[in-house]
Design a protein around this motif. Sequence first.
Motif, PDB file in Angstrom:
ATOM      1  N   ARG A   1       0.830  -1.203   0.000  1.00 38.69           N
ATOM      2  CA  ARG A   1       0.000   0.000   0.000  1.00 38.69           C
ATOM      3  C   ARG A   1       0.872   1.264   0.000  1.00 38.69           C
ATOM      4  NH1 ARG A   1      -1.339   4.191  -0.337  1.00 38.69           N
ATOM      5  NH2 ARG A   1      -3.273   5.281   0.215  1.00 38.69           N
TER       6      ARG A   1
ATOM      7  N   ALA B   1      -5.745  -4.442   9.431  1.00 40.31           N
ATOM      8  CA  ALA B   1      -6.481  -5.236   8.435  1.00 40.31           C
ATOM      9  C   ALA B   1      -5.658  -6.461   8.011  1.00 40.31           C
ATOM     10  CB  ALA B   1      -6.804  -4.366   7.220  1.00 40.31           C
ATOM     11  N   SER B   2      -4.349  -6.282   7.848  1.00 37.63           N
ATOM     12  CA  SER B   2      -3.489  -7.385   7.387  1.00 37.63           C
ATOM     13  C   SER B   2      -3.442  -8.525   8.392  1.00 37.63           C
ATOM     14  CB  SER B   2      -2.061  -6.869   7.136  1.00 37.63           C
ATOM     15  OG  SER B   2      -2.059  -5.897   6.134  1.00 37.63           O
TER      16      SER B   2
ATOM     17  N   TYR C   1      -3.938  -0.300   7.897  1.00 37.18           N
ATOM     18  CA  TYR C   1      -3.613  -1.408   6.997  1.00 37.18           C
ATOM     19  C   TYR C   1      -2.938  -2.547   7.755  1.00 37.18           C
ATOM     20  CZ  TYR C   1      -5.138   0.350   2.507  1.00 37.18           C
ATOM     21  OH  TYR C   1      -5.924   0.728   1.450  1.00 37.18           O
TER      22      TYR C   1
ATOM     23  N   ILE D   1     -10.329  -0.876   5.918  1.00 39.04           N
ATOM     24  CA  ILE D   1      -9.583  -0.330   4.773  1.00 39.04           C
ATOM     25  C   ILE D   1     -10.199   0.987   4.304  1.00 39.04           C
ATOM     26  CG2 ILE D   1      -9.010  -0.743   2.347  1.00 39.04           C
ATOM     27  CD1 ILE D   1      -8.665  -3.713   3.118  1.00 39.04           C
TER      28      ILE D   1
ATOM     29  N   GLU E   1      -8.157   4.562   4.378  1.00 40.55           N
ATOM     30  CA  GLU E   1      -7.942   5.402   3.202  1.00 40.55           C
ATOM     31  C   GLU E   1      -8.384   6.853   3.415  1.00 40.55           C
ATOM     32  OE1 GLU E   1      -6.376   5.036   0.455  1.00 40.55           O
ATOM     33  OE2 GLU E   1      -5.824   2.961   0.749  1.00 40.55           O
TER      34      GLU E   1
END
Length: 419
Positions: free
Chosen positions: A179, A363-364, A360, A344, A348
């Motif tokens: 990202r 989320a990962s 991120y 996500i 953003e």
Amino acid sequence: MREDRGIFKKTDRWLVIIYIALVLIGWINIYAAVYSEEHKSIFDLGQNYGRQMIWIVTSLIIALIILLFDSKFFSAFSFPVYLMSILTLIIVLIVGKVVAGSRSWFQIGPVGFQPAEFAKFAVCLALARYLSSLDLDIRKVRTRLFALLIIIVPALLVLLEQDTGSAITYSAFLLVFYREGMPGRLLLIGAAGALLFVLTLLIDKFILVGLLIGVTLFLIVFIRRNRRRIILITGSLVLAIVIVFSVDYAFNHLLKPYQQSRVSVMLGKEIDTKGAGYNLNQSKIAIGSGGLVGKGFLNGTQTKFDFVPEQSTDFIFCTVGEEWGFIGSLVVIGLYIVLLIRIIQLAERQRSIFSRIYGYGVASILFFHFAINIGMTIGLAPVIGIPLPFLSYGGSSLWVFTILLFIFIKLDTNRMDLI
């Protein structure tokens, strides 16, 4: 609509609602997984479901405390938190309690916790802090190596604890790099290497090398006038051949016998329904027997008669599949997907780079646990013993995933600020 006030001001309601839904679903299914006729009350503190209630209450308290912090605290103290986490990982190697062959637990009175779990949010914070530094370019090798070091150091310490499954989960943070501008071809190379590793375990290596040479010759003929590409393809072939002939050594010397058996069972090379493949086989029977709508609450026969080991922890999804069926499983999977998409989306819209990278990271790691845990209960991933976020029994994992999520929720309340 009345405006939120106090610590709940600007908190994202969707994330909070999904979090509470998953935690409650987990609690109900833990109750079903270890239900005892002698201890029918879900509040019985002598049983796992009673103790899970304590973990849930304390997690909610932790979440509220996090919302009281100033958002800038998490950025300012990222590195101290990380260093403290590394220190605990070293100490646990010396004085930690051995559980299931892994020296990875601290035991303080009746409470035990795993530093490896807490290191996940420390890595997430440190990675976000480092990559959000001014004048940093992730395309530079030096930047990538330092960021990689933030992930590798705790992963290696966890590996020394003999907790391979937890160590592997740290690889999820590599997704954050893409990202932030790392070329996608590196991800493709990694995926190709993993695919080659699996194919080597399934196909005779000389046949595989022959196929690789054939594909390479075809590509060279196709692009015969481009010398640079020919050199690149030839170099890739050499690297692929080195990987193929290294797989046997890696498989036999880096993996323990039980890990080798689990991989062989997953790939269908070995059928051992009473040994290494027992958990997976029973898990698939439980999920498959649930059918479309499941057998009903407390009516799961695989669950009731304890056919599936670790059913309240790593294999909690079996209980969902057996008692709530395909529809119940779909609801749980849907909640995770909505949760990940929402994180996500929020990441953003952050003005702060730190908050975006942290989002991120959350989320990962959630995606990795969700995908691998459910994958290993249905035979699509090797059994590596990691919990399903918010659903599995255990204080360490519930606390850590709560901390990870609510730090991000707190950061999002100040999404227009530069942290």
